[in-house]
Design a protein around this motif. Structure first.
Motif, PDB file in Angstrom:
ATOM      1  N   LYS A  51      12.468  62.986  19.861  1.00 15.07           N
ATOM      2  CA  LYS A  51      12.947  62.801  21.230  1.00 15.07           C
ATOM      3  C   LYS A  51      12.879  61.318  21.625  1.00 15.07           C
ATOM      4  CE  LYS A  51      11.877  67.489  22.702  1.00 15.07           C
ATOM      5  NZ  LYS A  51      11.265  68.356  23.721  1.00 15.07           N
ATOM      6  N   VAL A  52      14.030  60.651  21.569  1.00 15.60           N
ATOM      7  CA  VAL A  52      14.128  59.232  21.892  1.00 15.60           C
ATOM      8  C   VAL A  52      14.576  59.064  23.337  1.00 15.60           C
ATOM      9  CG1 VAL A  52      15.286  57.061  21.338  1.00 15.60           C
ATOM     10  CG2 VAL A  52      14.697  58.679  19.505  1.00 15.60           C
ATOM     11  N   VAL A  53      13.783  58.346  24.123  1.00 16.66           N
ATOM     12  CA  VAL A  53      14.138  58.071  25.517  1.00 16.66           C
ATOM     13  C   VAL A  53      14.669  56.649  25.599  1.00 16.66           C
ATOM     14  CG1 VAL A  53      13.296  57.873  27.885  1.00 16.66           C
ATOM     15  CG2 VAL A  53      12.399  59.671  26.388  1.00 16.66           C
ATOM     16  N   ASP A  54      15.953  56.531  25.903  1.00 18.42           N
ATOM     17  CA  ASP A  54      16.597  55.216  25.950  1.00 18.42           C
ATOM     18  C   ASP A  54      17.860  55.330  26.791  1.00 18.42           C
ATOM     19  OD1 ASP A  54      17.726  52.759  25.550  1.00 18.42           O
ATOM     20  OD2 ASP A  54      18.010  52.956  23.390  1.00 18.42           O
ATOM     21  N   GLY A  55      17.912  54.562  27.878  1.00 18.73           N
ATOM     22  CA  GLY A  55      19.101  54.586  28.732  1.00 18.73           C
ATOM     23  C   GLY A  55      20.262  53.811  28.165  1.00 18.73           C
ATOM     24  N   ALA A  56      20.012  53.021  27.119  1.00 15.66           N
ATOM     25  CA  ALA A  56      21.061  52.262  26.414  1.00 15.66           C
ATOM     26  C   ALA A  56      21.898  51.415  27.370  1.00 15.66           C
ATOM     27  CB  ALA A  56      21.946  53.211  25.606  1.00 15.66           C
ATOM     28  N   PHE A  57      21.227  50.606  28.193  1.00 10.94           N
ATOM     29  CA  PHE A  57      21.945  49.779  29.166  1.00 10.94           C
ATOM     30  C   PHE A  57      22.285  48.406  28.594  1.00 10.94           C
ATOM     31  CE2 PHE A  57      19.750  52.834  31.914  1.00 10.94           C
ATOM     32  CZ  PHE A  57      20.819  53.271  32.672  1.00 10.94           C
ATOM     33  N   ASN A  58      23.348  47.815  29.123  1.00  9.22           N
ATOM     34  CA  ASN A  58      23.826  46.495  28.710  1.00  9.22           C
ATOM     35  C   ASN A  58      23.515  45.494  29.806  1.00  9.22           C
ATOM     36  OD1 ASN A  58      25.253  44.231  27.967  1.00  9.22           O
ATOM     37  ND2 ASN A  58      27.177  45.306  27.567  1.00  9.22           N
ATOM     38  N   GLN A  59      22.707  44.520  29.503  1.00  8.50           N
ATOM     39  CA  GLN A  59      22.279  43.557  30.525  1.00  8.50           C
ATOM     40  C   GLN A  59      23.436  42.757  31.119  1.00  8.50           C
ATOM     41  OE1 GLN A  59      19.205  41.141  28.789  1.00  8.50           O
ATOM     42  NE2 GLN A  59      17.603  42.668  29.174  1.00  8.50           N
ATOM     43  N   LYS A  60      24.515  42.590  30.361  1.00  9.80           N
ATOM     44  CA  LYS A  60      25.657  41.808  30.834  1.00  9.80           C
ATOM     45  C   LYS A  60      26.783  42.701  31.363  1.00  9.80           C
ATOM     46  CE  LYS A  60      24.746  38.014  27.626  1.00  9.80           C
ATOM     47  NZ  LYS A  60      25.311  37.163  26.531  1.00  9.80           N
TER      48      LYS A  60
ATOM     49  N   LYS B 147      29.407  44.657  33.531  1.00  5.06           N
ATOM     50  CA  LYS B 147      30.107  44.487  34.802  1.00  5.06           C
ATOM     51  C   LYS B 147      31.162  45.579  34.925  1.00  5.06           C
ATOM     52  CE  LYS B 147      29.475  39.513  35.380  1.00  5.06           C
ATOM     53  NZ  LYS B 147      30.156  38.198  35.590  1.00  5.06           N
ATOM     54  N   SER B 148      31.377  46.057  36.132  1.00  9.11           N
ATOM     55  CA  SER B 148      32.340  47.137  36.351  1.00  9.11           C
ATOM     56  C   SER B 148      33.303  46.785  37.467  1.00  9.11           C
ATOM     57  CB  SER B 148      31.611  48.435  36.698  1.00  9.11           C
ATOM     58  OG  SER B 148      32.532  49.434  37.079  1.00  9.11           O
TER      59      SER B 148
ATOM     60  N   ILE C 251      18.546  56.883  33.906  1.00  7.49           N
ATOM     61  CA  ILE C 251      17.916  55.637  34.361  1.00  7.49           C
ATOM     62  C   ILE C 251      16.400  55.714  34.313  1.00  7.49           C
ATOM     63  CG2 ILE C 251      17.592  54.159  36.397  1.00  7.49           C
ATOM     64  CD1 ILE C 251      20.556  55.024  37.131  1.00  7.49           C
ATOM     65  N   GLU C 252      15.845  56.849  34.748  1.00 10.29           N
ATOM     66  CA  GLU C 252      14.393  56.983  34.841  1.00 10.29           C
ATOM     67  C   GLU C 252      13.753  57.509  33.556  1.00 10.29           C
ATOM     68  OE1 GLU C 252      12.789  55.814  37.284  1.00 10.29           O
ATOM     69  OE2 GLU C 252      14.412  55.513  38.737  1.00 10.29           O
TER      70      GLU C 252
ATOM     71  N   GLU D 115      25.997  50.694  36.185  1.00 14.67           N
ATOM     72  CA  GLU D 115      26.460  50.994  34.829  1.00 14.67           C
ATOM     73  C   GLU D 115      26.502  52.500  34.581  1.00 14.67           C
ATOM     74  OE1 GLU D 115      25.546  49.912  30.136  1.00 14.67           O
ATOM     75  OE2 GLU D 115      24.505  48.814  31.732  1.00 14.67           O
ATOM     76  N   ALA D 116      25.453  53.191  35.000  1.00 15.19           N
ATOM     77  CA  ALA D 116      25.416  54.652  34.795  1.00 15.19           C
ATOM     78  C   ALA D 116      26.536  55.334  35.575  1.00 15.19           C
ATOM     79  CB  ALA D 116      24.056  55.206  35.210  1.00 15.19           C
TER      80      ALA D 116
END
Length: 476
Positions: free
Chosen positions: A225-234, A236-237, A352-353, A427-428
């Motif tokens: 069970k991997v917890v990772d939101g996989a967000f991109n710091q750069k 933009k939307s 996110i959380e 992002e989400a």
């Protein structure tokens, strides 16, 4: 019961105690023609299992009330809690055969495959969430079956049961459909049991359950069970940066009344045509979802709609598939259901959380699309609104809520914590809209820096979409 079957039944009992401990939910299906031995086999299994966490669910012919709900809704409602066991005496398969006989004869070819796909999607979703589904199809020699029926008819205490069999769906129709279902299924999906010899049938049943439970336990222990939101710091939307012209106050007053009256008329038209309407609201904190919903329902007949204000799941809800608590609140035909936040929490706050694993939230986009299509396949209108807000405007509204006593209840520490994760929510939200904006259940991104303008936009859109479904026309 033979000594060998007693030994096997004890092993089944021990393994189900282990699945309870590991919170693996079990769904055991018994299908077969009338008087084939389903009752005796399922009862033997029921006596083997612990009654504290085992439920026996007989499928009955769909009533007129059942037919007002989505095909699989009763099975969503009855999903077992994690670790519990449901024994289905006939299941969604028998219900599918009777449902098509009762409801879709007039439009058979267009809906038949929809329902079969819904069954596939339903099973895939719950299996991906750790549910183990074990399916049995019970066969018996025709001579033995007729002997069973004759025995029941001749006994005054059981003759009613034989009559019930005769009044149910025709066995030939049922058997033909079930044999086709078995033929199309993967080779290991169903276990066919010949009940001509009861002892052998019990051995086959117990042995198969033992094999499946051992496999389920092994898979459960291997899960990473991997917890990772996989967000991109750069990231933009531009998707959430839409703007619209602000409506003037005088125009707003006349338009809002006109639109609300029109929506009230459409509510009655939807009821008359038995078309359910599902409205889903998501958006940034303080974007005005509650006020928007209030204006949508302000002139509606309250007997024909409900509002679901979604908060954090309870312990009971967490102990089920994440879509369970929403499925059981979906509307019957002709009614309106409004969700103030929704099943999209899986790909927003849970991503996110870290409340959902990476594998869980990533597969949820497709699951949600399948879930919504189950309802639109059968005529429901599903409309989704994302109320977007400028970050500075949100801060202004937060401070206003703090300063005004009548609004202080609206601002919480959690709102401020969420604001600190603004970029993650952007992002989400972008990904949510991108991957779940479908033709059958579209998103409307609504700029909500001006609440009045946002209310008009939503009302106009609901009216337009309802009129398109009702009459194929656009008036706004």
């Amino acid at each position: 019961m033979t000594k060998n079957n007693e030994k096997l039944s004890l092993e089944v009992a021990a393994l189900t105690r282990k699945t309870k401990e590991l919170v693996i939910p079990l769904m055991i299906v018994f299908e077969g023609v009338s008087a084939s031995g389903k009752t005796r086999l399922s009862n033997e299994l029921l006596l083997t299992l612990d009654a504290k966490y085992t439920n026996f669910i007989p499928t009955k012919s769909p009533t007129s009330e059942d037919l007002r709900y989505q095909f699989l809704q009763k099975y969503w409602n009855s999903l077992p809690s994690k670790g519990d066991i449901n024994i289905y005496f006939r299941s969604w398969y028998a219900y599918f055969i009777e449902y098509q006989e009762n409801k879709i004869k007039a439009d058979f070819f267009s809906k038949y495959n929809h329902l079969k796909r819904q069954i596939h999607d339903f099973e895939s979703m719950i299996k991906d969430d750790g549910y183990e589904i074990i399916k049995f199809y019970i066969e018996i020699s025709e001579k033995k079956r007729k002997d069973h029926l004759k025995e029941m008819k001749e006994n005054p205490l059981t003759s009613w049961k034989a009559q019930e069999y005769e009044s149910a769906i025709d066995d030939e129709v049922y058997q033909k459909e079930m044999l086709q279902i078995l033929k199309e299924a993967p080779e290991d999906e169903w276990k066919v049991i010949d009940y001509t010899e009861k002892s052998e049938a019990l051995t086959t049943m117990y042995t198969h359950i033992i094999e499946r439970l051992k496999h389920a336990i092994k898979l459960h222990k291997k899960k990473d069970k991997v917890v990772d939101g996989a967000f991109n710091q750069k990231f933009k939307s531009e998707l959430l940066q839409k703007s619209i012209d602000k409506i003037v106050k005088k125009t707003y007053k006349s338009m809002i009344t006109e639109l609300q009256n029109r929506l009230k008329e459409l509510q009655f038209a939807l009821y008359e045509r038995k078309i359910p309407l599902i409205l889903v609201y998501e958006g940034m904190d303080a974007a005005g979802k509650g006020g928007n919903i209030k204006r949508v329902r302000e002139k509606l007949d309250p007997t024909g709609y409900e509002v679901n204000a979604i908060s954090a799941p309870t312990d009971v809800e967490l102990n089920h598939h994440y879509l369970w608590r929403f499925a059981k609140d979906m509307p019957r035909s002709g009614h309106i259901e409004i969700f103030d936040r929704s099943w999209y929490g899986r790909v927003l706050v849970e991503r996110i959380e870290g409340f959902a694993t990476k594998e869980e939230w990533k597969r949820a986009y497709n699951e949600i699309n399948q879930f919504e299509k189950m309802w639109t396949d059968e005529g429901a209108i599903v409309l989704k609104f994302f109320l977007t807000l400028d970050k500075d405007e949100q801060l202004k509204r937060f401070k206003e809520r703090e300063q005004r006593p009548e609004k202080q209840w609206k601002i919480t520490d959690e709102d401020w914590r969420n604001r600190e994760k603004w970029d993650l929510y952007i992002e989400a939200s972008h990904d949510m809209i991108k991957y779940t904006n479908t033709d059958n259940a579209p998103w409307l991104v609504v700029p909500a820096d001006d609440k009045k303008t946002a209310r008009i936009e939503v009302l106009k859109y609901i009216i337009k979409k309802c009129e398109e479904v009702l009459w194929g026309v656009k008036q706004y």
